[in-house]
Scaffold this active site. Sequence first.
Site, PDB file in Angstrom:
ATOM      1  N   CYS A  45      75.021 -40.197 113.613  1.00 33.57           N
ATOM      2  CA  CYS A  45      75.608 -39.545 112.431  1.00 33.57           C
ATOM      3  C   CYS A  45      76.989 -38.941 112.675  1.00 33.57           C
ATOM      4  O   CYS A  45      77.796 -38.852 111.746  1.00 33.57           O
ATOM      5  CB  CYS A  45      74.654 -38.510 111.858  1.00 33.57           C
ATOM      6  SG  CYS A  45      74.027 -37.329 113.054  1.00 33.57           S
ATOM      7  N   LYS A  71      60.918 -33.932 113.756  1.00 33.39           N
ATOM      8  CA  LYS A  71      62.163 -33.422 113.187  1.00 33.39           C
ATOM      9  C   LYS A  71      62.081 -33.482 111.671  1.00 33.39           C
ATOM     10  O   LYS A  71      61.930 -34.551 111.085  1.00 33.39           O
ATOM     11  CB  LYS A  71      63.347 -34.259 113.696  1.00 33.39           C
ATOM     12  CG  LYS A  71      64.685 -33.804 113.148  1.00 33.39           C
ATOM     13  CD  LYS A  71      65.836 -34.570 113.769  1.00 33.39           C
ATOM     14  CE  LYS A  71      67.169 -34.126 113.210  1.00 33.39           C
ATOM     15  NZ  LYS A  71      68.299 -34.872 113.772  1.00 33.39           N
ATOM     16  N   ARG A  74      76.178 -29.314 110.616  1.00 37.18           N
ATOM     17  CA  ARG A  74      76.915 -30.455 110.054  1.00 37.18           C
ATOM     18  C   ARG A  74      78.406 -30.142 109.956  1.00 37.18           C
ATOM     19  O   ARG A  74      79.224 -31.048 110.009  1.00 37.18           O
ATOM     20  CB  ARG A  74      76.295 -30.885 108.727  1.00 37.18           C
ATOM     21  CG  ARG A  74      74.910 -31.487 108.992  1.00 37.18           C
ATOM     22  CD  ARG A  74      74.191 -31.947 107.760  1.00 37.18           C
ATOM     23  NE  ARG A  74      72.816 -32.327 108.132  1.00 37.18           N
ATOM     24  CZ  ARG A  74      71.853 -32.623 107.273  1.00 37.18           C
ATOM     25  NH1 ARG A  74      72.122 -32.605 105.975  1.00 37.18           N
ATOM     26  NH2 ARG A  74      70.667 -32.947 107.698  1.00 37.18           N
ATOM     27  N   ARG A 111      68.629 -37.246 104.261  1.00 37.01           N
ATOM     28  CA  ARG A 111      67.937 -37.861 105.399  1.00 37.01           C
ATOM     29  C   ARG A 111      66.420 -37.948 105.177  1.00 37.01           C
ATOM     30  O   ARG A 111      65.659 -38.103 106.123  1.00 37.01           O
ATOM     31  CB  ARG A 111      68.222 -37.055 106.668  1.00 37.01           C
ATOM     32  CG  ARG A 111      69.703 -36.857 107.007  1.00 37.01           C
ATOM     33  CD  ARG A 111      69.907 -36.784 108.509  1.00 37.01           C
ATOM     34  NE  ARG A 111      71.136 -36.146 108.944  1.00 37.01           N
ATOM     35  CZ  ARG A 111      72.351 -36.668 108.876  1.00 37.01           C
ATOM     36  NH1 ARG A 111      72.524 -37.859 108.294  1.00 37.01           N
ATOM     37  NH2 ARG A 111      73.397 -36.012 109.340  1.00 37.01           N
ATOM     38  N   LYS A 145      61.659 -29.412 115.656  1.00 36.98           N
ATOM     39  CA  LYS A 145      62.904 -28.939 115.055  1.00 36.98           C
ATOM     40  C   LYS A 145      62.820 -28.956 113.552  1.00 36.98           C
ATOM     41  O   LYS A 145      62.399 -29.967 113.002  1.00 36.98           O
ATOM     42  CB  LYS A 145      64.013 -29.891 115.530  1.00 36.98           C
ATOM     43  CG  LYS A 145      65.360 -29.656 114.950  1.00 36.98           C
ATOM     44  CD  LYS A 145      66.316 -30.706 115.440  1.00 36.98           C
ATOM     45  CE  LYS A 145      67.633 -30.472 114.730  1.00 36.98           C
ATOM     46  NZ  LYS A 145      68.496 -31.597 114.770  1.00 36.98           N
ATOM     47  N   SER A 179      70.916 -24.435 113.837  1.00 39.95           N
ATOM     48  CA  SER A 179      72.135 -23.756 113.408  1.00 39.95           C
ATOM     49  C   SER A 179      71.926 -22.757 112.275  1.00 39.95           C
ATOM     50  O   SER A 179      72.490 -21.664 112.290  1.00 39.95           O
ATOM     51  CB  SER A 179      73.176 -24.793 113.001  1.00 39.95           C
ATOM     52  OG  SER A 179      72.687 -25.612 111.953  1.00 39.95           O
TER      53      SER A 179
HETATM   54  C1  PBG Z   1      71.897 -35.144 114.257  1.00 40.05           C
HETATM   55  C2  PBG Z   1      71.454 -33.767 114.531  1.00 40.05           C
HETATM   56  C3  PBG Z   1      71.341 -32.724 113.615  1.00 40.05           C
HETATM   57  C4  PBG Z   1      70.998 -31.593 114.352  1.00 40.05           C
HETATM   58  C5  PBG Z   1      70.891 -31.985 115.689  1.00 40.05           C
HETATM   59  N1  PBG Z   1      71.168 -33.340 115.771  1.00 40.05           N
HETATM   60  C6  PBG Z   1      71.612 -32.667 112.181  1.00 40.05           C
HETATM   61  C7  PBG Z   1      70.910 -33.535 111.238  1.00 40.05           C
HETATM   62  O1  PBG Z   1      69.913 -34.190 111.559  1.00 40.05           O
HETATM   63  O2  PBG Z   1      71.391 -33.602 110.114  1.00 40.05           O
HETATM   64  C8  PBG Z   1      70.815 -30.225 113.784  1.00 40.05           C
HETATM   65  C9  PBG Z   1      70.968 -29.127 114.760  1.00 40.05           C
HETATM   66  C10 PBG Z   1      71.180 -27.793 114.169  1.00 40.05           C
HETATM   67  O3  PBG Z   1      71.140 -27.559 112.944  1.00 40.05           O
HETATM   68  O4  PBG Z   1      71.411 -26.883 114.974  1.00 40.05           O
HETATM   69  N2  PBG Z   1      70.902 -36.082 114.128  1.00 40.05           N
HETATM   70 ZN    ZN Z   2      71.911 -37.999 113.397  1.00 37.30          ZN
END
Ligand code: PBG
Ligand code: ZN
Length: 326
Positions: free
Chosen positions: A123, A196, A206, A218, A249, A275
Amino acid sequence: MTELNFRRHRRLRSSKAMRSMVKETYLHKEDLIYPIFVMEGENIKNPVSSMPGVFQFSLDMLNAEVDEVVDLGIPAIIIFGLPAEKDAVGTGAFHDHGIVQKATRQIKERHPELMVIADTCLCEFTDHGHCGVVEGEKILNDPSLDVLARTAVSQAQAGADIIAPSNMMDGFVAAIRAALDEAGFEEIPIMSYAVKYASSYYGPFREAADGAPQFGDRKTYQMDPANRLEAFREAESDIEEGADFLIIKPALSYLDIIRDIRNNYTLPIVAYNVSGEYAMVKAAAQNGWIEEKPVVMETLLGMKRAGADMILTYHAKDVARWLEEK
Ligand code: PBG
Ligand code: ZN
């Protein structure tokens, strides 16, 4: 007075020394994994506005940050890369001179003992911002596996100690394990983002990783926050495919899932304190509405109590410092 029959729980809380004897859960700096954002360019240390204390670094500015992490005794980092250019397949993800590969080489040369984990996803490298290859508005599963496997191999070639695929395509662990083995990296473990969720808590990330989807969301590949049993299916298939660690996560709204996975499987578990969870605490603390240190420590302790062995967190440097204090 009538005879009352009750238990005196307070006996075990009577002093600091007593409380310390019966303490069940500990947070250690060895549990911590710190995320680092690297980008092309020079002389860059860009603050991420929604994540106070977190920066994007160009390679020439990276050493001081990594030195600090090592000095604090944090054993592992995970690298996220922002390429100079993006395209439809995410070429920057698997390029030998891609930003993650260059950062990995630089860090491993300077700190061979630091565990460098490579996040394996597309991504940040695709112009559409999805974690796989797309056709129209459809995110294709099987064609994405080849690209992800190439990415993992190139990260291992650059010196990554652990491959952490976060893309949520079906079969990604199998595809990456086969490709790593084929390339002679049988000893490199896979830390799978097994469970996830399609979470709104990824918002600040992001911005930090410049990886927002340019259309749609997603939800066809990440999990529905309403689902618990699905987490077992995801964990189980990743284990069958050869995962060595399981990431769950986000963490804070999913402590029940961490406990479920802990009770049912034996692989080491990583909680990703994402985050948005970080941003909430930082914002409240900056307003003087909560006390940052005890709130962070309580939150991360909760993740360990839920069953996490390790915590991937933007608070890691602060926590390592706080753990040193008497
Ligand atoms: C990408 C990814 C994401 C995060 C870690 N790897 C974002 C998403 O899936 O949109 C999020 C980590 C965070 O929010 O700290 N695949
Ligand atoms: Zn990704």
